[in-house]
Scaffold this motif. Structure first.
Motif, mmCIF file in Angstrom:
data_model
loop_
_atom_site.group_PDB
_atom_site.id
_atom_site.type_symbol
_atom_site.label_atom_id
_atom_site.label_comp_id
_atom_site.label_asym_id
_atom_site.label_seq_id
_atom_site.Cartn_x
_atom_site.Cartn_y
_atom_site.Cartn_z
ATOM 1 N N GLN A 171 1.014 -1.180 0.089
ATOM 2 C CA GLN A 171 -0.078 -0.062 0.008
ATOM 3 C C GLN A 171 0.989 1.121 0.017
ATOM 4 O O GLN A 171 2.176 1.098 0.532
ATOM 5 C CB GLN A 171 -0.936 -0.058 1.103
ATOM 6 C CG GLN A 171 -1.872 -1.040 1.287
ATOM 7 C CD GLN A 171 -2.498 -1.009 2.778
ATOM 8 O OE1 GLN A 171 -3.017 -0.139 3.334
ATOM 9 N NE2 GLN A 171 -2.678 -2.299 3.339
ATOM 10 N N LYS A 175 3.730 0.057 -2.673
ATOM 11 C CA LYS A 175 3.038 -0.624 -3.637
ATOM 12 C C LYS A 175 3.592 -1.281 -4.788
ATOM 13 O O LYS A 175 4.747 -1.001 -5.161
ATOM 14 C CB LYS A 175 2.018 0.618 -4.368
ATOM 15 C CG LYS A 175 0.810 0.162 -5.215
ATOM 16 C CD LYS A 175 -0.170 -0.602 -4.291
ATOM 17 C CE LYS A 175 -1.380 -0.881 -5.015
ATOM 18 N NZ LYS A 175 -2.637 -1.574 -4.399
ATOM 19 N N LEU A 324 -7.115 10.546 6.559
ATOM 20 C CA LEU A 324 -7.986 9.799 5.628
ATOM 21 C C LEU A 324 -7.387 9.388 4.358
ATOM 22 O O LEU A 324 -7.535 8.443 3.602
ATOM 23 C CB LEU A 324 -9.348 10.652 5.479
ATOM 24 C CG LEU A 324 -10.438 9.688 4.637
ATOM 25 C CD1 LEU A 324 -10.765 8.416 5.229
ATOM 26 C CD2 LEU A 324 -11.621 10.744 4.363
ATOM 27 N N GLN A 325 -6.679 10.578 3.748
ATOM 28 C CA GLN A 325 -6.115 10.249 2.288
ATOM 29 C C GLN A 325 -4.956 9.344 2.390
ATOM 30 O O GLN A 325 -4.745 8.488 1.595
ATOM 31 C CB GLN A 325 -5.544 11.696 2.002
ATOM 32 C CG GLN A 325 -4.839 11.667 0.431
ATOM 33 C CD GLN A 325 -4.343 13.026 0.067
ATOM 34 O OE1 GLN A 325 -4.151 13.888 0.843
ATOM 35 N NE2 GLN A 325 -4.060 12.983 -1.226
ATOM 36 N N GLU A 326 -4.086 9.304 3.576
ATOM 37 C CA GLU A 326 -2.932 8.791 3.596
ATOM 38 C C GLU A 326 -3.235 7.015 4.217
ATOM 39 O O GLU A 326 -2.466 6.233 3.723
ATOM 40 C CB GLU A 326 -1.836 9.281 4.615
ATOM 41 C CG GLU A 326 -1.312 10.578 4.233
ATOM 42 C CD GLU A 326 -0.347 11.054 5.400
ATOM 43 O OE1 GLU A 326 -0.070 10.575 6.435
ATOM 44 O OE2 GLU A 326 0.229 12.295 4.963
ATOM 45 N N ASN A 327 -4.261 6.923 4.908
ATOM 46 C CA ASN A 327 -4.646 5.801 5.562
ATOM 47 C C ASN A 327 -5.981 5.069 5.145
ATOM 48 O O ASN A 327 -5.968 3.982 5.393
ATOM 49 C CB ASN A 327 -4.803 5.757 7.211
ATOM 50 C CG ASN A 327 -3.340 6.282 7.640
ATOM 51 O OD1 ASN A 327 -2.570 5.564 7.637
ATOM 52 N ND2 ASN A 327 -3.105 7.440 8.004
ATOM 53 N N GLY A 328 -6.677 5.796 4.402
ATOM 54 C CA GLY A 328 -7.846 5.075 3.837
ATOM 55 C C GLY A 328 -8.893 5.364 5.163
ATOM 56 O O GLY A 328 -8.568 5.512 6.232
ATOM 57 N N PRO A 329 -10.187 4.976 4.842
ATOM 58 C CA PRO A 329 -11.598 4.983 5.825
ATOM 59 C C PRO A 329 -11.082 3.806 6.838
ATOM 60 O O PRO A 329 -10.163 2.964 6.617
ATOM 61 C CB PRO A 329 -12.379 4.705 5.062
ATOM 62 C CG PRO A 329 -12.206 3.897 3.830
ATOM 63 C CD PRO A 329 -10.833 4.460 3.543
ATOM 64 N N CYS A 330 -11.611 4.144 7.873
ATOM 65 C CA CYS A 330 -11.671 3.094 8.985
ATOM 66 C C CYS A 330 -12.161 1.678 8.492
ATOM 67 O O CYS A 330 -13.294 1.912 7.758
ATOM 68 C CB CYS A 330 -12.187 3.518 10.206
ATOM 69 S SG CYS A 330 -11.337 4.788 11.180
#
Length: 337
Positions: A171, A175, A324-330
């Motif tokens: 990720q 990636k 949120l941008q770096e880790n995505g949603p919970c």
């Protein structure tokens, strides 16, 4: 009086610490724990013999006792430093022998089939060993910069950063990494965390010698990048909360004068005080406990934006968008049945 009692309790706990069970003896080399074939976990699998299960129960009980003793000792030291009721989690701190064992556990489902686990371990270990070797190689290249303190500080976090970045397997910046199934990924994470913890421990010991000899590395003495590296090493010294607290207090007047980055001080303050008293000031530590990214409890929600501005941090809303941008949603919250 309270300080003397706290120190006495710490001394008594240190002497009472249980010795590692004999199951671990084959995995100790020169006093250093190596997870090896994970045979010490054999009794945790369904197909283990009665004797193997008995050995596992002994090991599991020792791990729990060791963590309790380590936490109690660290609490006593923090109380002696003026923290009335430290909120530190039960864990292995400092030189505690159970620390390296606990950190080597696979980070995920090990399954119930020992033979399958061994097959997955063989493939996962090749990945983990290559990863740790590559980080060590990068560290060696960085260390060639010289033995001047500025260069040493800048190079010191390389292993830390390479290995921590790799935890987000396949990720973001990793990636394109080789695909791993869930069991392999869990084993790789466990072995990687084990290597991270060993490096963090070495970095903490090194930082103690630096501060004892030079004081805190300020921007004026080593430059902004090296001073930030010193902060990062302390930020990741989580197995030594006492040292973190002392360094936070050392940085406080320096941050007020601009001798160190106020932003770095804010980040360390939140990390340390959250585990000491259960609240943070600047809202830098985030959680998914509610199903969306939210800050851990705040000292004063009404003042947090002002605190952040004074430290040179962006707004809470901007920080939440970045997370949120770096880790995505919970991940989705589990559904109650």
């Amino acid at each position: 009086m309270i300080r003397r009692l706290a120190l006495l309790a710490a001394a008594l706990l240190a002497t009472a610490e249980a010795k590692p069970p004999t199951t671990l003896a084959p995995y100790m080399t020169g006093g250093t724990f190596q997870p090896g074939d994970y045979g010490w976990l054999r009794g945790a699998f369904d197909d283990a013999t009665r004797a193997q299960k008995a050995e596992w129960h002994v090991l599991d009980a020792w791990l729990k006792q060791c963590r309790q003793e380590s936490s109690a000792q660290t609490r006593a030291e923090l109380i002696a430093l003026g923290i009335t009721d430290p909120k530190i989690r039960p864990a292995a701190y400092g030189e505690t022998p159970c620390g390296p064992v606990g950190r080597a556990f696979p980070q995920g489902d090990m399954g119930n089939d020992w033979s399958l686990f061994q097959t997955k371990l063989a493939s996962a270990r090749r990945v983990a060993d290559t990863l740790v070797w590559s980080a060590a190689l990068a560290q060696a290249v960085g260390d060639e910069a010289g033995d001047i303190l500025t260069a040493e500080l800048i190079a010191r976090p390389i292993t830390d950063q390479v290995l921590r970045t790799s935890l987000a397997w396949n990720q973001g910046p990793t990636k394109g990494a080789p695909p791993l199934d869930p069991m392999e990924a869990g084993i790789v994470r466990g072995l990687t965390w084990s290597a991270i913890a060993a490096r963090d421990h070495a970095n903490t010991a090194w930082m103690k010698t630096v501060v004892a000899k030079h004081g805190w590395p300020t921007i004026a003495t080593v430059g902004a990048q090296a001073s930030s590296s010193a902060w990062l090493l302390v930020q990741h010294a989580d197995d030594d909360p006492v040292f973190q607290l002392k360094m936070l207090r050392l940085m406080e007047p320096l941050a007020a004068r601009g001798d160190v980055s106020p932003k770095n001080y804010a980040l360390l303050y939140d990390r340390v005080m959250l585990q000491m008293v259960g609240t943070q000031r600047y809202g830098t530590q985030m959680s998914c406990a509610t199903g969306s990214w939210q800050p851990f409890p705040l000292e004063d929600a009404a003042k947090v934006e002002g605190y952040r501005r004074a430290a040179g941090l962006n707004t809470m809303a901007q920080n939440a968008a970045r997370i949120l941008q770096e880790n995505g949603p919970c991940p989705p919250m589990p559904t109650a049945h």
